[in-house]
Design a protein around this motif. Structure first.
Motif, PDB file in Angstrom:
ATOM      1  N   VAL A  24       0.865  -1.182   0.000  1.00 42.34           N
ATOM      2  CA  VAL A  24       0.000   0.000   0.000  1.00 42.34           C
ATOM      3  C   VAL A  24       0.899   1.229   0.000  1.00 42.34           C
ATOM      4  N   LEU A  25       0.756   2.053  -1.034  1.00 44.82           N
ATOM      5  CA  LEU A  25       1.588   3.245  -1.178  1.00 44.82           C
ATOM      6  C   LEU A  25       0.933   4.484  -0.589  1.00 44.82           C
ATOM      7  N   MET A  26      -0.395   4.516  -0.623  1.00 47.01           N
ATOM      8  CA  MET A  26      -1.121   5.682  -0.130  1.00 47.01           C
ATOM      9  C   MET A  26      -2.562   5.300   0.085  1.00 47.01           C
ATOM     10  N   GLU A  27      -3.183   5.928   1.060  1.00 50.88           N
ATOM     11  CA  GLU A  27      -4.626   5.782   1.242  1.00 50.88           C
ATOM     12  C   GLU A  27      -5.182   7.114   1.713  1.00 50.88           C
ATOM     13  N   LEU A  56      -8.500  11.709  -6.633  1.00 50.66           N
ATOM     14  CA  LEU A  56      -7.703  12.810  -7.179  1.00 50.66           C
ATOM     15  C   LEU A  56      -6.413  12.962  -6.378  1.00 50.66           C
ATOM     16  N   ALA A  57      -6.498  12.875  -5.058  1.00 50.40           N
ATOM     17  CA  ALA A  57      -5.312  12.979  -4.209  1.00 50.40           C
ATOM     18  C   ALA A  57      -4.301  11.890  -4.566  1.00 50.40           C
ATOM     19  N   ILE A  58      -4.782  10.692  -4.839  1.00 52.19           N
ATOM     20  CA  ILE A  58      -3.892   9.586  -5.210  1.00 52.19           C
ATOM     21  C   ILE A  58      -3.212   9.870  -6.540  1.00 52.19           C
ATOM     22  N   ALA A  59      -3.972  10.335  -7.529  1.00 51.17           N
ATOM     23  CA  ALA A  59      -3.378  10.636  -8.837  1.00 51.17           C
ATOM     24  C   ALA A  59      -2.318  11.725  -8.722  1.00 51.17           C
ATOM     25  N   LEU A  60      -2.600  12.761  -7.947  1.00 47.64           N
ATOM     26  CA  LEU A  60      -1.638  13.848  -7.764  1.00 47.64           C
ATOM     27  C   LEU A  60      -0.393  13.359  -7.032  1.00 47.64           C
ATOM     28  N   TRP A  61      -0.587  12.538  -6.002  1.00 54.22           N
ATOM     29  CA  TRP A  61       0.549  11.994  -5.253  1.00 54.22           C
ATOM     30  C   TRP A  61       1.429  11.142  -6.159  1.00 54.22           C
ATOM     31  N   ALA A  62       0.803  10.270  -6.929  1.00 54.29           N
ATOM     32  CA  ALA A  62       1.561   9.379  -7.811  1.00 54.29           C
ATOM     33  C   ALA A  62       2.350  10.180  -8.844  1.00 54.29           C
ATOM     34  N   ALA A  99       6.961   5.545 -15.734  1.00 47.87           N
ATOM     35  CA  ALA A  99       7.057   4.132 -16.117  1.00 47.87           C
ATOM     36  C   ALA A  99       6.516   3.194 -15.036  1.00 47.87           C
ATOM     37  N   ASP A 100       6.511   3.639 -13.795  1.00 38.82           N
ATOM     38  CA  ASP A 100       6.053   2.781 -12.693  1.00 38.82           C
ATOM     39  C   ASP A 100       4.544   2.867 -12.458  1.00 38.82           C
ATOM     40  N   ARG A 101       3.927   3.917 -12.917  1.00 43.24           N
ATOM     41  CA  ARG A 101       2.530   4.179 -12.562  1.00 43.24           C
ATOM     42  C   ARG A 101       1.532   3.197 -13.165  1.00 43.24           C
ATOM     43  N   ALA A 102       1.790   2.715 -14.360  1.00 47.31           N
ATOM     44  CA  ALA A 102       0.833   1.817 -15.023  1.00 47.31           C
ATOM     45  C   ALA A 102       0.672   0.487 -14.292  1.00 47.31           C
ATOM     46  N   GLY A 103       1.642   0.112 -13.488  1.00 50.25           N
ATOM     47  CA  GLY A 103       1.574  -1.142 -12.734  1.00 50.25           C
ATOM     48  C   GLY A 103       0.848  -1.022 -11.410  1.00 50.25           C
ATOM     49  N   LEU A 123      -1.942   6.051 -14.363  1.00 55.88           N
ATOM     50  CA  LEU A 123      -2.120   4.955 -13.418  1.00 55.88           C
ATOM     51  C   LEU A 123      -2.779   3.761 -14.100  1.00 55.88           C
ATOM     52  N   GLY A 124      -2.677   2.601 -13.466  1.00 55.64           N
ATOM     53  CA  GLY A 124      -3.202   1.364 -14.031  1.00 55.64           C
ATOM     54  C   GLY A 124      -4.645   1.079 -13.645  1.00 55.64           C
ATOM     55  N   ARG A 125      -4.897  -0.135 -13.301  1.00 49.43           N
ATOM     56  CA  ARG A 125      -6.225  -0.676 -13.038  1.00 49.43           C
ATOM     57  C   ARG A 125      -6.935   0.053 -11.900  1.00 49.43           C
ATOM     58  N   ILE A 126      -8.268   0.126 -12.032  1.00 54.61           N
ATOM     59  CA  ILE A 126      -9.136   0.626 -10.969  1.00 54.61           C
ATOM     60  C   ILE A 126     -10.084  -0.500 -10.580  1.00 54.61           C
ATOM     61  N   VAL A 127     -10.225  -0.719  -9.278  1.00 49.49           N
ATOM     62  CA  VAL A 127     -11.203  -1.677  -8.753  1.00 49.49           C
ATOM     63  C   VAL A 127     -12.117  -0.900  -7.823  1.00 49.49           C
ATOM     64  N   PHE A 128     -13.429  -0.920  -8.116  1.00 46.10           N
ATOM     65  CA  PHE A 128     -14.357  -0.150  -7.293  1.00 46.10           C
ATOM     66  C   PHE A 128     -15.443  -1.039  -6.702  1.00 46.10           C
ATOM     67  N   ALA A 129     -15.841  -0.690  -5.477  1.00 50.05           N
ATOM     68  CA  ALA A 129     -16.856  -1.468  -4.766  1.00 50.05           C
ATOM     69  C   ALA A 129     -18.254  -1.181  -5.293  1.00 50.05           C
ATOM     70  N   THR A 130     -18.563   0.094  -5.526  1.00 50.82           N
ATOM     71  CA  THR A 130     -19.892   0.481  -5.993  1.00 50.82           C
ATOM     72  C   THR A 130     -19.765   1.396  -7.201  1.00 50.82           C
ATOM     73  N   SER A 131     -20.802   1.391  -8.034  1.00 52.56           N
ATOM     74  CA  SER A 131     -20.741   2.082  -9.316  1.00 52.56           C
ATOM     75  C   SER A 131     -21.399   3.459  -9.301  1.00 52.56           C
ATOM     76  N   THR A 132     -21.108   4.222 -10.324  1.00 52.73           N
ATOM     77  CA  THR A 132     -21.745   5.522 -10.513  1.00 52.73           C
ATOM     78  C   THR A 132     -23.261   5.393 -10.642  1.00 52.73           C
ATOM     79  N   PRO A 133     -23.799   4.454 -11.436  1.00 50.76           N
ATOM     80  CA  PRO A 133     -25.258   4.314 -11.489  1.00 50.76           C
ATOM     81  C   PRO A 133     -25.885   3.981 -10.127  1.00 50.76           C
TER      82      PRO A 133
END
Length: 159
Positions: free
Chosen positions: A40-43, A59-65, A72-76, A98-108
Motif C-alpha cells: 500500500v503506497l497511499m490511502e 484525485l489525491a492519489i493521482a496527484l501523489w503518484a 514508467a512505474d505508474r501503469a503497474g 495509473l493502471g487498473r481501478i477496482v471499485f466497490a460500488t458504481s456511478t449508477p
C-alpha cells in the motif's frame, strides 16, 4: 470481471476509509493505491466538508503518484475505491498514467441512491470511468459492498 481475495482485502480498507470519512463529516469515499507487489503506497478518504469539493481521495492519489513516482512505474499500480471514480478523478487517473481501478460500488448505484434521498444532481455529469478514460482497465462493482456503502450515504446525507 476478475476480483481476487487480495482485491477484496483492499476494497474492505476502502470501505473502512469511507466510514472514517462519514465519522469526520465528509462524504463516504475511501481509496487505496497499491503497488504490483501488494504494498500500500497511499490511502485517503474524502475531505470535501471544508468547502473544497475537489478533495476526492482518487484525485489525491493521482496527484501523489504524479509527484512521487516515475511515469514508467505508474501503469503497474492499482487504485481501489469504495465508489467508482467521478469524471474529474477518472481524468486525473488517466492523465497520471495509473493502471487498473477496482471499485466497490458504481456511478449508477450512487446516482440511484442520491435520487432516492431526494438530493439534487451533482454539478458534473455522472459518467462512468470507461466514458472518461476508456483505456483504463476497471473491475467493479462488487455487489457484496452495495448495501454497506449505500447505508453510509444514507447516514451521511440524513445525519
Amino acid at each position: 470481471m476478475t476480483v481476487s481475495a487480495e482485491d477484496l482485502r483492499h476494497l474492505e480498507r476502502c470501505v473502512e476509509l469511507a466510514e472514517a470519512a462519514v465519522a469526520a463529516g465528509d462524504e463516504p469515499f475511501g481509496s487505496v493505491l497499491v503497488a504490483a507487489d501488494g504494498t500500500v503506497l497511499m490511502e485517503d478518504h474524502n475531505h470535501v466538508s471544508g468547502g473544497d469539493r475537489t478533495r476526492h481521495p482518487e484525485l489525491a492519489i493521482a496527484l501523489w503518484a504524479a509527484e512521487h513516482l516515475p511515469p514508467a512505474d505508474r501503469a503497474g499500480l492499482t487504485v481501489y475505491t469504495s465508489g467508482e471514480h467521478c469524471a474529474m478523478c477518472a481524468a486525473a487517473h488517466a492523465w497520471a498514467g495509473l493502471g487498473r481501478i477496482v471499485f466497490a460500488t458504481s456511478t449508477p448505484q450512487l446516482v440511484a441512491w442520491l435520487d432516492e434521498l431526494g438530493l439534487p444532481p451533482a454539478p458534473v455529469a455522472p459518467l462512468r470511468i470507461a466514458d472518461v478514460a476508456p483505456g483504463v482497465p476497471v473491475d467493479g462493482p462488487v455487489e457484496e459492498y452495495a448495501e454497506r456503502v449505500r447505508a453510509l450515504h444514507v447516514r451521511h446525507h440524513r445525519g
